[in-house]
Scaffold this active site. Structure first.
Site, PDB file in Angstrom:
ATOM      1  CG  ASP A   1      -1.897  -0.975   1.232  1.00  0.00           C
ATOM      2  OD1 ASP A   1      -2.546  -1.304  -0.016  1.00  0.00           O
ATOM      3  OD2 ASP A   1      -2.530  -1.308   2.136  1.00  0.00           O
TER       4      ASP A   1
ATOM      5  NE  ARG B   1      -4.287  -2.189  -4.640  1.00  0.00           N
ATOM      6  CZ  ARG B   1      -3.924  -2.975  -3.698  1.00  0.00           C
ATOM      7  NH1 ARG B   1      -3.543  -2.360  -2.859  1.00  0.00           N
ATOM      8  NH2 ARG B   1      -4.038  -4.282  -3.638  1.00  0.00           N
TER       9      ARG B   1
ATOM     10  CB  ALA C   1      -6.999   7.506   0.959  1.00  0.00           C
TER      11      ALA C   1
ATOM     12  NE  ARG D   1     -11.783   4.052   2.240  1.00  0.00           N
ATOM     13  CZ  ARG D   1     -10.454   3.938   2.323  1.00  0.00           C
ATOM     14  NH1 ARG D   1      -9.992   3.205   2.974  1.00  0.00           N
ATOM     15  NH2 ARG D   1      -9.820   4.796   1.542  1.00  0.00           N
TER      16      ARG D   1
ATOM     17  CB  ALA E   1     -12.309  11.442   4.603  1.00  0.00           C
ATOM     18  CD  GLU E   2     -12.161   7.080   0.377  1.00  0.00           C
ATOM     19  OE1 GLU E   2     -10.911   6.559   0.226  1.00  0.00           O
ATOM     20  OE2 GLU E   2     -13.184   6.193   0.343  1.00  0.00           O
TER      21      GLU E   2
HETATM   22  P1  FDA Z   1     -14.293   8.990  -5.709  1.00  0.00           P
HETATM   23  O1  FDA Z   1     -13.634   9.028  -4.250  1.00  0.00           O
HETATM   24  O2  FDA Z   1     -14.301   9.935  -6.713  1.00  0.00           O
HETATM   25  O3  FDA Z   1     -15.405   8.249  -5.816  1.00  0.00           O
HETATM   26  C1  FDA Z   1     -16.093   7.619  -7.112  1.00  0.00           C
HETATM   27  C2  FDA Z   1     -17.664   6.994  -6.834  1.00  0.00           C
HETATM   28  O4  FDA Z   1     -17.211   5.958  -5.884  1.00  0.00           O
HETATM   29  C3  FDA Z   1     -18.269   8.126  -5.720  1.00  0.00           C
HETATM   30  O5  FDA Z   1     -19.097   8.888  -6.320  1.00  0.00           O
HETATM   31  C4  FDA Z   1     -19.020   6.987  -5.002  1.00  0.00           C
HETATM   32  O6  FDA Z   1     -20.256   6.482  -5.857  1.00  0.00           O
HETATM   33  C5  FDA Z   1     -18.081   5.695  -4.854  1.00  0.00           C
HETATM   34  N1  FDA Z   1     -17.494   5.712  -3.484  1.00  0.00           N
HETATM   35  C6  FDA Z   1     -16.326   6.023  -3.581  1.00  0.00           C
HETATM   36  N2  FDA Z   1     -15.649   6.009  -2.133  1.00  0.00           N
HETATM   37  C7  FDA Z   1     -16.718   5.581  -1.436  1.00  0.00           C
HETATM   38  C8  FDA Z   1     -17.048   5.290  -0.111  1.00  0.00           C
HETATM   39  N3  FDA Z   1     -15.994   5.530   0.905  1.00  0.00           N
HETATM   40  N4  FDA Z   1     -18.161   4.898   0.256  1.00  0.00           N
HETATM   41  C9  FDA Z   1     -19.186   4.886  -0.539  1.00  0.00           C
HETATM   42  N5  FDA Z   1     -18.954   4.989  -2.042  1.00  0.00           N
HETATM   43  C10 FDA Z   1     -17.826   5.417  -2.228  1.00  0.00           C
HETATM   44  N6  FDA Z   1      -5.327   5.004  -1.217  1.00  0.00           N
HETATM   45  C11 FDA Z   1      -4.063   5.297  -0.760  1.00  0.00           C
HETATM   46  O7  FDA Z   1      -3.881   6.570  -0.404  1.00  0.00           O
HETATM   47  N7  FDA Z   1      -3.015   4.408  -0.573  1.00  0.00           N
HETATM   48  C12 FDA Z   1      -3.514   2.985  -0.769  1.00  0.00           C
HETATM   49  O8  FDA Z   1      -2.517   2.146  -0.634  1.00  0.00           O
HETATM   50  C13 FDA Z   1      -4.699   2.773  -1.142  1.00  0.00           C
HETATM   51  N8  FDA Z   1      -5.185   1.256  -1.558  1.00  0.00           N
HETATM   52  C14 FDA Z   1      -6.364   1.078  -2.188  1.00  0.00           C
HETATM   53  C15 FDA Z   1      -6.696  -0.243  -2.596  1.00  0.00           C
HETATM   54  C16 FDA Z   1      -7.924  -0.179  -3.475  1.00  0.00           C
HETATM   55  C17 FDA Z   1      -8.218  -1.458  -3.894  1.00  0.00           C
HETATM   56  C18 FDA Z   1      -8.921   0.846  -3.476  1.00  0.00           C
HETATM   57  C19 FDA Z   1     -10.038   0.470  -4.366  1.00  0.00           C
HETATM   58  C20 FDA Z   1      -8.518   2.017  -3.129  1.00  0.00           C
HETATM   59  C21 FDA Z   1      -7.221   2.147  -2.397  1.00  0.00           C
HETATM   60  N9  FDA Z   1      -7.055   3.303  -1.892  1.00  0.00           N
HETATM   61  C22 FDA Z   1      -5.672   3.728  -1.250  1.00  0.00           C
HETATM   62  C23 FDA Z   1      -8.029   4.421  -1.789  1.00  0.00           C
HETATM   63  C24 FDA Z   1      -8.130   5.606  -2.902  1.00  0.00           C
HETATM   64  O9  FDA Z   1      -7.011   6.487  -2.970  1.00  0.00           O
HETATM   65  C25 FDA Z   1      -9.449   6.569  -2.846  1.00  0.00           C
HETATM   66  O10 FDA Z   1      -9.372   7.204  -1.803  1.00  0.00           O
HETATM   67  C26 FDA Z   1     -10.791   5.682  -2.887  1.00  0.00           C
HETATM   68  O11 FDA Z   1     -10.576   4.576  -3.807  1.00  0.00           O
HETATM   69  C27 FDA Z   1     -11.935   6.519  -3.264  1.00  0.00           C
HETATM   70  O12 FDA Z   1     -11.686   7.083  -4.601  1.00  0.00           O
HETATM   71  P2  FDA Z   1     -12.119   6.760  -6.119  1.00  0.00           P
HETATM   72  O13 FDA Z   1     -11.566   6.446  -6.859  1.00  0.00           O
HETATM   73  O14 FDA Z   1     -13.198   5.654  -5.522  1.00  0.00           O
HETATM   74  O15 FDA Z   1     -13.037   7.848  -6.591  1.00  0.00           O
END
Ligand code: FDA
Length: 309
Positions: free
Chosen positions: A136, A186, A191, A291, A293-294
């Site tokens: 990660d 990945r 986050a 989570r 915060a997202e």
């Molecule tokens: P975005 O946050 O823009 O979300 C797009 C859409 O997805 C939202 O409109 C909603 O519909 C849905 N969604 C997203 N988050 C949600 C939530 N919490 N609850 C409900 N719905 C939600 N980060 C990091 O800094 N270091 C790391 O090592 C990792 N590792 C990692 C592994 C995997 C497999 C994933 C999927 C994610 C990570 N992350 C991470 C987290 C990543 O950086 C990011 O914060 C989240 O994936 C949310 O971003 P999205 O790309 O989903 O887009």
């Protein structure tokens, strides 16, 4: 935006941590994002996901490890988990995700080396179980060390993967360094609360950076792992894969446990490899707050749940 910054600050604050852990937080909300507190819960959830045609990356929660004994305990938990996955014959579908801080990287001047040694033991266990490890990525102060550790581990374990975060200005350059055959990257948005000097703040800029990185990875020789829930980026990833002439088994989609489950199933039904990131363990506070915060809706649900514990 303000609530995101506040929650990310709270994710690192011991006082906020005490307040949340002693608040009557609804179990249901925590359990939406976390498989459970022990290994058996993680294995049970992993099994259920595999039965549904999904792949898994299991994360034992424990960041900011504060002493050597705890770092050893995290390593031991990972090796026991991997032995369990291997014995169950599901190593091919379930890998592990590891944070170097959980293995003690921040513990004094020798922390980095000690964490790398522990990571090597986790990799040995993964090899025995027939699976892989992905490192990660944490806040930007750790990026160089995590990338260096990935390169060192790959000398003996060439399948070790790493996370890159599109919100960091440096990431497009990092992608270019990781386009070789066998490279597992990945790609996430990121986050953590990061200063503007190193990270894009504007959502659109983060997304644009994600697409630029994605294009590089899809056109490269490695194995891109598209980790996002964002519908637009998922669609763009599919289109870029087609344009690069990639077969479906040469990249994968990844999402977090409990988020957009229907979309996970839809992609898997369309023949895509979909891996679900499954966290477990008693130390769920930091992960849980990120989570929240997202998504403002999650925060509102959380606040409503206080008092209904
Ligand atoms: P975005 O946050 O823009 O979300 C797009 C859409 O997805 C939202 O409109 C909603 O519909 C849905 N969604 C997203 N988050 C949600 C939530 N919490 N609850 C409900 N719905 C939600 N980060 C990091 O800094 N270091 C790391 O090592 C990792 N590792 C990692 C592994 C995997 C497999 C994933 C999927 C994610 C990570 N992350 C991470 C987290 C990543 O950086 C990011 O914060 C989240 O994936 C949310 O971003 P999205 O790309 O989903 O887009």
């Amino acid at each position: 935006m303000l609530s995101r910054q506040l929650l990310l600050a709270a994710a690192r604050s011991p006082a906020a941590r005490r307040a949340v852990l002693t608040a009557p937080v609804s179990r249901a909300l925590v359990e939406r994002f976390i498989a459970g507190e022990d290994r058996e819960a993680a294995v049970r959830v992993t099994d259920e996901l595999i039965v549904r045609g999904l792949h898994v990356s299991v994360d034992y929660l424990g960041e900011d490890t504060t002493d050597q004994a705890r770092a050893d305990a995290v390593r031991d938990e990972y090796t026991a988990l991997l032995a369990r996955l291997g014995a169950a014959g599901i190593g091919r579908r379930a890998e592990v995700s590891v944070k170097l801080s959980a293995l003690g990287a921040n513990l004094g001047p020798d922390g980095r080396e000690a964490a790398l040694d522990r990571a090597r033991e986790v990799c040995e266990a993964a090899r025995s179980a027939g699976t892989t490890v992905t490192l990660d990525m944490e806040d930007h102060t750790t990026s160089d060390d995590t990338l260096a550790a990935t390169a060192e581990l790959r000398v003996d374990f060439p399948w070790v993967g790493v996370v890159l975060q599109s919100y960091l200005r440096r990431t497009e350059g990092d992608c270019r360094e990781l386009l070789h055959s066998g490279s597992r990257v990945r790609l996430v948005k990121g986050a953590y609360a990061e200063p503007e000097t190193v990270a894009f703040r504007d959502k659109l800029e983060v997304d644009r950076s994600y697409v630029r990185c994605l294009r590089l990875l899809m056109e490269g020789h490695g194995y891109p792992m598209v980790a996002t829930h964002d519908p637009r980026l998922i669609e763009i990833a599919g289109a870029l894969a087609v344009r690069a002439g990639r077969a479906q088994d040469t990249y994968e989609f990844q999402m977090l446990y409990g988020i957009r489950e229907e979309e996970q199933r839809r992609l898997a039904a369309a023949g895509e490899t979909v891996r679900v990131y499954v966290p477990y363990g008693a130390d769920w506070y930091g992960y849980f707050m990120r989570r929240l915060a997202e998504r403002p809706a999650n925060l509102a649900f959380f606040l409503r749940s206080l008092g209904h514990g």
